[in-house]
Structure formats: C-alpha cells, structure tokens
Design a protein around this motif. Structure first.
Motif, mmCIF file in Angstrom:
data_model
loop_
_atom_site.group_PDB
_atom_site.id
_atom_site.type_symbol
_atom_site.label_atom_id
_atom_site.label_comp_id
_atom_site.label_asym_id
_atom_site.label_seq_id
_atom_site.Cartn_x
_atom_site.Cartn_y
_atom_site.Cartn_z
ATOM 1 N N ASN A 35 0.863 -1.181 0.000
ATOM 2 C CA ASN A 35 0.000 0.000 0.000
ATOM 3 C C ASN A 35 0.892 1.220 0.000
ATOM 4 O OD1 ASN A 35 -1.957 1.949 0.366
ATOM 5 N ND2 ASN A 35 -2.148 1.577 2.565
ATOM 6 N N CYS A 38 0.610 4.563 2.042
ATOM 7 C CA CYS A 38 0.915 4.633 3.480
ATOM 8 C C CYS A 38 2.289 4.082 3.798
ATOM 9 C CB CYS A 38 -0.156 3.869 4.257
ATOM 10 S SG CYS A 38 0.092 3.779 6.032
ATOM 11 N N ASP A 40 2.726 0.654 3.776
ATOM 12 C CA ASP A 40 2.523 -0.706 4.291
ATOM 13 C C ASP A 40 3.093 -1.708 3.294
ATOM 14 O OD1 ASP A 40 0.909 0.501 6.301
ATOM 15 O OD2 ASP A 40 -0.786 0.452 4.918
ATOM 16 N N CYS A 63 1.421 0.148 9.105
ATOM 17 C CA CYS A 63 0.860 1.001 10.143
ATOM 18 C C CYS A 63 -0.039 0.159 11.056
ATOM 19 C CB CYS A 63 0.062 2.136 9.508
ATOM 20 S SG CYS A 63 -1.409 1.557 8.633
ATOM 21 N N SER A 66 -3.121 -1.450 9.270
ATOM 22 C CA SER A 66 -2.831 -2.585 8.395
ATOM 23 C C SER A 66 -2.395 -3.800 9.208
ATOM 24 C CB SER A 66 -1.762 -2.211 7.360
ATOM 25 O OG SER A 66 -0.529 -1.944 7.963
ATOM 26 N N ARG A 124 -7.436 6.016 4.888
ATOM 27 C CA ARG A 124 -6.952 4.830 5.587
ATOM 28 C C ARG A 124 -7.588 3.532 5.102
ATOM 29 N NH1 ARG A 124 -4.043 6.290 9.846
ATOM 30 N NH2 ARG A 124 -2.861 4.482 9.183
ATOM 31 N N CYS A 127 -5.290 0.860 3.918
ATOM 32 C CA CYS A 127 -4.527 0.184 4.980
ATOM 33 C C CYS A 127 -5.303 -1.040 5.473
ATOM 34 C CB CYS A 127 -4.278 1.131 6.154
ATOM 35 S SG CYS A 127 -3.391 2.624 5.707
HETATM 36 ZN ZN LIG Z 1 -1.320 1.969 6.481
#
Ligand SMILES: [Zn+2]
Length: 146
Positions: A35, A38, A40, A63, A66, A124, A127
């Motif tokens: 991702n 972010c 991830d 994060c 996730s 988000r 995530c």
């Molecule tokens: Zn994330």
C-alpha cells in the motif's frame, strides 16, 4: 485521538500483538501486499492442505491499521477452506466500500467488524483492505498450485 479511542480494544490489541507476525516453516504460498500511499509492505504466508488453510502468518512492516487488519484476518481464516476465505474477503471489502451488509454477514466477519469505522476515513481504507486483497491473490495462487 489515539487508536484506542478510534477503533477500540480489538484493533489495538491486534496491532500490538505479534502472534501472526512470523514466518511459516513450510508456506504453500507467499504473496506480497503493498500500500504505497501509506508505506505498508507485508508478505502474506499461507500453509494450504487440500483446499483448507492450515495456518497463516505475515512478515513486513505496516501502520497500526494494516497490522491489525492482517492479524484479525489471519485469525479469521485459519482452518477455513479457500472458498470460505475468499467469501470472507469479499464481505470485508464490501463493508469497507460501505455496501450494506446483513447482520448475518457482519457476524461472519467476527472481530473484523471492528474495522468498519475505517470506511469513514478514505485515506486509511487501503490500509485496512490491502491484506484482504492480498488474501484473494493468495487464494488464487494456492488454487493454481494444486
Ligand atoms: Zn497503512
């Protein structure tokens, strides 16, 4: 606002717990989940026997949302068939797309319902959904290796 206030104990506990953060000894499939919005980056590992997911884990970084999402997902699909896992993934993705789900469908998602509120935070959502997209990919790979 911290994660505890936003998402409650289930998400916080899963984001901090490392019980699904490990390598499997003999994974049947290892599928990357990314991702970039972010940062991830996880690898999902599944051990599949026949059409059943015997075990699952993940490695990598992500994060809190996730990490919680992938950990909740792994607890949910462990022991399920590939078909059941794919159906749960589709339900979860529908929930995050704010499609109306029946009570029975929400019940089927068990602890993953704790991530429903993320659907109100467009930045988000990826995530939360990235691990489940990765699961769908892993199911396809597992089916191809029969
Ligand atoms: Zn994330």
């Amino acid at each position: 606002m911290d994660l505890h206030d936003l998402y409650g104990d289930i998400v916080r506990e899963h984001s901090m717990s490392g019980h699904n953060l490990r390598h499997l000894e003999h994974p049947s499939v290892v599928v990357p989940g990314r991702n970039p919005s972010c940062g991830d980056e996880i690898d999902l590992e599944l051990s599949v026997e026949g059409d059943r997911i015997k075990d699952g884990s993940f490695t990598g970084v992500g994060c809190a949302i996730s990490r919680a999402s992938v950990s909740i997902m792994l607890d949910l699909v462990r022991g399920r068939t590939l078909d059941e896992a794919a159906e749960l993934a589709r339900l979860f993705l529908a929930m995050e797309q704010r499609e109306p789900l029946t009570d029975r469908q929400l019940d089927a998602l068990e602890e993953a319902v704790a991530l429903k509120g993320v659907s109100n935070m467009p930045a988000r959502v990826k995530c939360a959904t990235m691990p489940w997209h990765t699961l769908l990919n892993a199911v396809e790979v597992a089916r191809g290796t029969d």
